[in-house]
Design a protein around this motif. Sequence first.
Motif, short mmCIF file in Angstrom:
data_model
loop_
_atom_site.label_atom_id
_atom_site.label_comp_id
_atom_site.label_asym_id
_atom_site.label_seq_id
_atom_site.Cartn_x
_atom_site.Cartn_y
_atom_site.Cartn_z
N GLU A 207 0.83 -1.21 0.00
CA GLU A 207 0.00 0.00 0.00
C GLU A 207 0.86 1.26 0.00
O GLU A 207 0.63 2.20 -0.77
N ASP A 208 1.86 1.27 0.89
CA ASP A 208 2.73 2.45 1.00
C ASP A 208 3.53 2.69 -0.27
O ASP A 208 3.68 3.82 -0.72
N ALA B 67 1.48 4.11 -3.12
CA ALA B 67 1.11 5.51 -2.89
C ALA B 67 2.19 6.48 -3.34
O ALA B 67 1.92 7.67 -3.54
N THR B 68 3.42 6.01 -3.48
CA THR B 68 4.53 6.89 -3.86
C THR B 68 4.74 6.99 -5.37
O THR B 68 5.58 7.77 -5.82
N HIS C 182 -5.32 6.35 -6.87
CA HIS C 182 -4.89 5.03 -6.38
C HIS C 182 -5.68 4.72 -5.12
O HIS C 182 -5.78 5.55 -4.21
N ASN D 124 -6.46 1.62 -2.11
CA ASN D 124 -6.30 0.31 -1.47
C ASN D 124 -7.67 -0.08 -0.92
O ASN D 124 -8.31 0.73 -0.24
N SER E 83 -4.35 9.24 -3.23
CA SER E 83 -4.13 7.86 -2.79
C SER E 83 -4.90 7.63 -1.50
O SER E 83 -4.69 8.35 -0.53
N HIS E 84 -5.79 6.62 -1.50
CA HIS E 84 -6.70 6.45 -0.39
C HIS E 84 -6.93 4.98 -0.06
O HIS E 84 -6.73 4.11 -0.90
N THR E 85 -7.40 4.76 1.16
CA THR E 85 -7.68 3.42 1.65
C THR E 85 -9.13 3.33 2.08
O THR E 85 -9.63 4.20 2.79
N THR F 262 -12.42 9.72 0.18
CA THR F 262 -11.73 9.44 -1.07
C THR F 262 -11.42 10.70 -1.86
O THR F 262 -10.99 10.66 -2.99
N PRO G 76 -5.71 11.86 1.91
CA PRO G 76 -5.88 10.41 1.99
C PRO G 76 -6.02 9.94 3.42
O PRO G 76 -5.64 10.64 4.36
N SER H 232 -2.60 5.64 6.96
CA SER H 232 -2.44 4.20 7.15
C SER H 232 -2.11 3.91 8.60
O SER H 232 -1.41 4.67 9.26
#
Length: 237
Positions: free
Chosen positions: A142-143, A146-147, A153, A155, A207-209, A228, A232, A235
């Motif tokens: 995930e990390d 995100a980069t 993006h 997760n 970038s989100h979860t 979203t 983000p 985490s």
Amino acid sequence: MTEQRRSQGRFVLLFGATGTAGSGVLQACLEDPTVSEVRAITRRPLGASHPKLREVIWKDFAHFEGIAEEFRGVDCCLFCLGTSARNVAGEDAYREIHVAYPLAAARALLAESPSAAFVYLSGFLTKRGSWMMWARVKAEAEDALATLGFLRHANVRPTGVLPMHPEGAERWLLAPLARVFPSLTIDRVELGRAMLRLGLDNAWDGSHTLESSELKAIARGAPLPAATKGEPHASAS
């Protein structure tokens, strides 16, 4: 994307179509009237036939230079490839599947379709500092994703994913549990609809979860949650 391209429908790249979650995502894509083509990157034939489905047989999931054209002109990549920690020899093998493979696919996607979204199937309880190996490794993926610089993006961290025909422990434990505590499970096609919406909807960025409750809401047509858009999710550490 041009108006002509939009009129032709949307193009989805799918990994992991043979798995429980991936098969549900495939079904959701094939049922969606806005999707024109699903390109399924797979090691073996799916044993399915559909006018929208195009199988791409490929063995090396760490290198996609030989099929770069399959990543071209797609709207999103739904990455569902994975396995249980019980099925691999150790952490290095698990990391190859759950970190190296999605990163290779993500980089290939950025190179050929830089405006496409990347949606990564992670897992409930994924956490950097977890005592569970699989949870730490998925957090690493995930990390890293995100980069990479995707415009969008996500997760997704579903709880138990219900297969079409539960067997073994899924039949005598997970399915009854779903009837009593529906929040603890998510139907595979419901998950697929949520992932597809995230992949095709341009109303969010960054970038989100997303956790199971959010995925269920998205699958049922609710507006994309505020989480979203803008900042983000943080985490778990």
